[in-house]
Design a protein around this motif. Structure first.
Motif, mmCIF file in Angstrom:
data_model
loop_
_atom_site.group_PDB
_atom_site.id
_atom_site.type_symbol
_atom_site.label_atom_id
_atom_site.label_comp_id
_atom_site.label_asym_id
_atom_site.label_seq_id
_atom_site.Cartn_x
_atom_site.Cartn_y
_atom_site.Cartn_z
ATOM 1 N N SER A 32 -2.965 9.188 0.521
ATOM 2 C CA SER A 32 -2.173 10.399 0.761
ATOM 3 C C SER A 32 -0.831 10.351 0.045
ATOM 4 C CB SER A 32 -1.902 10.562 2.266
ATOM 5 O OG SER A 32 -3.106 10.646 2.987
ATOM 6 N N VAL A 33 -0.306 11.532 -0.219
ATOM 7 C CA VAL A 33 1.040 11.689 -0.765
ATOM 8 C C VAL A 33 1.721 12.796 0.014
ATOM 9 C CG1 VAL A 33 2.453 12.132 -2.809
ATOM 10 C CG2 VAL A 33 0.219 11.029 -3.079
ATOM 11 N N VAL A 34 2.952 12.526 0.454
ATOM 12 C CA VAL A 34 3.720 13.516 1.202
ATOM 13 C C VAL A 34 5.064 13.758 0.522
ATOM 14 C CG1 VAL A 34 2.624 12.933 3.398
ATOM 15 C CG2 VAL A 34 4.764 11.803 2.758
ATOM 16 N N VAL B 87 2.311 17.679 3.249
ATOM 17 C CA VAL B 87 1.255 16.842 2.694
ATOM 18 C C VAL B 87 0.831 17.452 1.360
ATOM 19 C CG1 VAL B 87 -1.007 15.794 3.058
ATOM 20 C CG2 VAL B 87 0.513 16.207 5.011
ATOM 21 N N LEU B 88 1.036 16.686 0.294
ATOM 22 C CA LEU B 88 0.643 17.137 -1.041
ATOM 23 C C LEU B 88 -0.804 16.769 -1.338
ATOM 24 C CD1 LEU B 88 3.844 16.035 -3.004
ATOM 25 C CD2 LEU B 88 3.305 18.310 -2.088
ATOM 26 N N TYR B 89 -1.239 15.648 -0.775
ATOM 27 C CA TYR B 89 -2.585 15.146 -1.040
ATOM 28 C C TYR B 89 -3.012 14.266 0.128
ATOM 29 C CZ TYR B 89 -6.263 12.408 -3.350
ATOM 30 O OH TYR B 89 -7.453 11.806 -3.662
ATOM 31 N N GLY B 90 -4.223 14.420 0.591
ATOM 32 C CA GLY B 90 -4.753 13.514 1.592
ATOM 33 C C GLY B 90 -4.665 13.995 3.025
ATOM 34 N N HIS B 91 -4.567 13.011 3.939
ATOM 35 C CA HIS B 91 -4.638 13.259 5.383
ATOM 36 C C HIS B 91 -3.795 12.188 6.063
ATOM 37 C CE1 HIS B 91 -7.620 13.627 9.053
ATOM 38 N NE2 HIS B 91 -6.375 13.954 9.380
ATOM 39 N N VAL B 92 -2.785 12.608 6.814
ATOM 40 C CA VAL B 92 -1.879 11.671 7.489
ATOM 41 C C VAL B 92 -1.798 11.997 8.973
ATOM 42 C CG1 VAL B 92 -0.480 11.258 5.420
ATOM 43 C CG2 VAL B 92 0.207 13.046 7.033
ATOM 44 N N GLY C 172 0.784 -1.230 0.000
ATOM 45 C CA GLY C 172 0.000 0.000 0.000
ATOM 46 C C GLY C 172 0.812 1.273 0.000
ATOM 47 N N ARG C 173 2.055 1.205 -0.514
ATOM 48 C CA ARG C 173 2.864 2.425 -0.547
ATOM 49 C C ARG C 173 3.815 2.403 -1.727
ATOM 50 N NH1 ARG C 173 5.350 0.072 4.608
ATOM 51 N NH2 ARG C 173 7.237 -0.892 3.847
ATOM 52 N N SER C 174 4.285 3.595 -2.056
ATOM 53 C CA SER C 174 5.272 3.774 -3.116
ATOM 54 C C SER C 174 6.072 5.022 -2.786
ATOM 55 C CB SER C 174 4.584 3.939 -4.478
ATOM 56 O OG SER C 174 5.541 4.153 -5.500
ATOM 57 N N ALA C 175 7.378 4.967 -2.998
ATOM 58 C CA ALA C 175 8.227 6.116 -2.680
ATOM 59 C C ALA C 175 9.265 6.306 -3.769
ATOM 60 C CB ALA C 175 8.911 5.909 -1.335
ATOM 61 N N HIS C 176 9.685 7.555 -3.918
ATOM 62 C CA HIS C 176 10.690 7.875 -4.927
ATOM 63 C C HIS C 176 11.577 9.005 -4.413
ATOM 64 C CE1 HIS C 176 12.562 8.639 -8.779
ATOM 65 N NE2 HIS C 176 12.092 9.877 -8.780
ATOM 66 N N LEU C 177 12.862 8.729 -4.289
ATOM 67 C CA LEU C 177 13.856 9.755 -3.955
ATOM 68 C C LEU C 177 14.184 10.474 -5.261
ATOM 69 C CD1 LEU C 177 16.014 11.047 -2.036
ATOM 70 C CD2 LEU C 177 17.532 9.191 -2.742
ATOM 71 N N ALA D 196 3.870 7.926 -1.268
ATOM 72 C CA ALA D 196 2.422 7.756 -1.409
ATOM 73 C C ALA D 196 2.000 6.553 -0.581
ATOM 74 C CB ALA D 196 2.058 7.539 -2.874
ATOM 75 N N MET D 197 0.858 6.691 0.091
ATOM 76 C CA MET D 197 0.344 5.631 0.958
ATOM 77 C C MET D 197 -1.171 5.558 0.806
ATOM 78 S SD MET D 197 2.535 6.901 4.296
ATOM 79 C CE MET D 197 1.799 5.745 5.425
ATOM 80 N N VAL D 198 -1.697 4.345 0.722
ATOM 81 C CA VAL D 198 -3.149 4.203 0.679
ATOM 82 C C VAL D 198 -3.697 4.295 2.096
ATOM 83 C CG1 VAL D 198 -3.140 2.839 -1.447
ATOM 84 C CG2 VAL D 198 -3.102 1.679 0.769
ATOM 85 N N SER D 199 -4.966 4.580 2.196
ATOM 86 C CA SER D 199 -5.622 4.721 3.491
ATOM 87 C C SER D 199 -5.368 3.495 4.362
ATOM 88 C CB SER D 199 -7.127 4.902 3.281
ATOM 89 O OG SER D 199 -7.775 5.060 4.517
ATOM 90 N N GLY D 200 -4.955 3.734 5.609
ATOM 91 C CA GLY D 200 -4.682 2.658 6.549
ATOM 92 C C GLY D 200 -3.244 2.185 6.556
#
Length: 119
Positions: free
Chosen positions: A96-98, A59-64, A21-26, A39-43
């Protein structure tokens, strides 16, 4: 130049397809400066991990929810928060995306920080 909106959309799509449920990119690595899109899906949660010498989370998108320390802190799209200098974790309360900005070494702290929070 990286387009954060495009990176955010792409990695949220990747997170939705990922079994964790996540993806990251440096996307920026300049000396001790690191910037990553996560990026992380809800939960989804990033377990508690050590803090770099200096870091912020936008926070670029969503709620963390930033966890660890005394009181959890909820952040929504558009908010920017300095990360605590103690172990902390992150939970997505909705998809969400941070943007994580970290300085991995400072004067008097030459040892490089290894980011274990990214996917």
């Amino acid at each position: 130049m990286d387009d954060l909106t495009t990176l955010a959309r792409h990695h949220l799509d990747q997170a939705k397809a990922d079994p964790h449920g996540r993806s990251a990119h440096l996307f920026l690595h300049d000396g001790p400066l690191r910037q990553s899109v996560i990026a992380m899906v809800s939960g989804c949660e990033l377990d508690e991990h050590n803090a770099p010498p200096a870091a912020s989370l936008q926070v670029l998108y969503g709620h963390v929810r930033l966890t660890g320390g005394v009181d959890p802190l909820d952040l929504i799209a558009g908010q920017l928060q300095e990360l605590p200098h103690e172990r902390h974790g992150l939970r997505a309360l909705e998809d969400s995306v941070v943007l994580l900005t970290a300085v991995t070494a400072t004067h008097g702290c030459p040892a490089p920080y290894e980011d274990t929070a990214t996917a």
